[in-house]
Write a protein that holds these residues in place. Sequence first.
Motif, PDB file in Angstrom:
ATOM      1  N   PHE A  17      -5.251  15.050  -2.805  1.00  0.00           N
ATOM      2  CA  PHE A  17      -5.438  14.085  -1.721  1.00  0.00           C
ATOM      3  C   PHE A  17      -4.082  13.523  -1.291  1.00  0.00           C
ATOM      4  N   PRO A  67      -3.108  10.343   0.809  1.00  0.00           N
ATOM      5  CA  PRO A  67      -3.601   9.196   1.568  1.00  0.00           C
ATOM      6  C   PRO A  67      -2.642   8.778   2.676  1.00  0.00           C
ATOM      7  N   CYS A 100      -2.717   6.822   7.013  1.00  0.00           N
ATOM      8  CA  CYS A 100      -3.371   6.925   8.317  1.00  0.00           C
ATOM      9  C   CYS A 100      -2.326   6.834   9.417  1.00  0.00           C
ATOM     10  N   LEU A 129       3.074  11.105  -6.014  1.00  0.00           N
ATOM     11  CA  LEU A 129       3.680  10.363  -4.906  1.00  0.00           C
ATOM     12  C   LEU A 129       4.457   9.160  -5.412  1.00  0.00           C
ATOM     13  N   TYR A 135       6.050   5.391  -5.161  1.00  0.00           N
ATOM     14  CA  TYR A 135       5.422   4.189  -4.619  1.00  0.00           C
ATOM     15  C   TYR A 135       5.630   4.039  -3.120  1.00  0.00           C
ATOM     16  N   GLU A 136       6.846   4.257  -2.669  1.00  0.00           N
ATOM     17  CA  GLU A 136       7.171   4.040  -1.254  1.00  0.00           C
ATOM     18  C   GLU A 136       6.396   4.980  -0.323  1.00  0.00           C
ATOM     19  N   THR A 145       3.244   5.937  -0.959  1.00  0.00           N
ATOM     20  CA  THR A 145       1.801   5.757  -1.150  1.00  0.00           C
ATOM     21  C   THR A 145       1.294   4.664  -0.226  1.00  0.00           C
ATOM     22  N   HIS A 146       0.457   5.029   0.727  1.00  0.00           N
ATOM     23  CA  HIS A 146      -0.141   4.065   1.663  1.00  0.00           C
ATOM     24  C   HIS A 146      -1.557   4.494   1.969  1.00  0.00           C
ATOM     25  N   TYR A 147      -2.431   3.507   2.196  1.00  0.00           N
ATOM     26  CA  TYR A 147      -3.779   3.865   2.659  1.00  0.00           C
ATOM     27  C   TYR A 147      -3.894   3.601   4.163  1.00  0.00           C
ATOM     28  N   ASP A 148      -2.819   3.131   4.764  1.00  0.00           N
ATOM     29  CA  ASP A 148      -2.888   2.837   6.197  1.00  0.00           C
ATOM     30  C   ASP A 148      -1.781   3.565   6.945  1.00  0.00           C
TER      31      ASP A 148
END
Lengths: 180, 244
Positions: free
Chosen positions: A146, A148, A150, A172, A174-175, A177-180
């Motif tokens: 996956f 993530p 958007c 991934l 930290y920088e 990794t986003h869900y948006d």
Amino acid sequence: MGKPKIRIATTSLAGCFGCHMSFLDIDERLLDLVEIAELDRSPLTDIKHCTDCDIAIVEGGVCNSENVHVLRELRRACKKLVSIGACAINGGIPALRNRYDLGDCLEEAFITGIGVTDPQVPGDPELPLLLDKVHPIHEVVKVDYFIPGCPPSGDTIWAVLTDLIEGREPVLPYELTHYD
Amino acid sequence: MPHFTLDGRTIPFEPGQTLMEAAMAAGVYIPHLCYHPDFEPHGSCKLCSVEVNGRICSACTFPAAENQEVISASEEVRHLRLRLTQMLFVEGNHLCPSCEASGSCELQATGYYLGMTDGHFSHFFPRREIDASHPEVLLDRDRCIFCALCVRASRDEGKNVFALSGRGIHTRLVVNSPSGKLGDTDLEATDRAAHICPVGAILVRGTAFRAPIGERKYDHRTIAQVALEEERPLVGRQHGQAED
Ligand code: SF4
Ligand code: SF4
Ligand code: FES
């Protein structure tokens, strides 16, 4: 003779093509990519059906019968299936319709909505049937990885893709990794 | 001073402290969503689950004691927390790209911290009511994780605006007014209860998207860093006051 090229397929189901646009955001690294990889079915090649491939990248959720067919074909054809973006992972914005009755959605869009002329719900048999709800793709086929976001950034996509191509388990930072 | 061990490290504690308080005071982050040092522990989210002498316990409610061997940083415990976080996501409607709290949300940041990339389970897509009746505060139940922080904050303020009603999957956040609407309560935008929500369920109107992407709370700092900076100085405050 060089090594045989990795075959990659990409497709968009119920999404906005934003993840594909982000894929193009890997910019000049696309040149590195085409050195080692060949694109199979993809909106970028306009190939309609995919043959055996190593990696399939799927954007968008599952909202109609055609999405189900395409997704299953891809799953059969590929070794690793990657779910990319919010819509593929949790239904995303298209899943906002899940809180309403499907009949009400169609009525609002095609009959009673503002600016509708010649109101009628399209019923051509060529049109894929809408599902009652928009589903994330892991509810329909097995997903291996996956990404993530958007959409996820070009850097995020590149990080996962290069890990996969080089046979590493993608992780991934930290920088990225986003869900948006 | 009495002490216990946490992932092999010696952690001193004062009698009466929970594992969470002692760990926090010692500068060790244990993931949590329903715990906040200013309020009585609720013990509902289980994100703070740790292994205490072989048993899984909630660090926010479990009293620290001598001879405890506590494990928090193992792969098993991380995986348990990951699954709990995924359950919280699929049981609500968490569409982060359209959420005002995105980037500053503790649930999201917990997902990042645990390396969550997907929801794992099938989504419930529950139907929950949005309450836009209040002129200053919006209640979007789609994102409520039932941490009861608003309930506790409002109770401490003497207003009792919020409560949790029902059990299990039928739990819902209710509002204490004859109409059941937020607009008919005495909640004010300046109340602590209007600001304590760790997710985007209670939002003060007119404050959205002030911080651009890249400058939001968890864009560069992990929830562990933020919690140790912001919550650690508060640990023990309530207990200290109560014991005086
Ligand atoms: S509350 Fe947090 S996790 Fe839920 S949609 Fe908003 S940003 Fe995402
Ligand atoms: S509204 Fe927010 S603070 Fe209140 S219980 Fe739900 S998640 Fe917690
Ligand atoms: S923080 Fe301990 S149960 Fe929620």
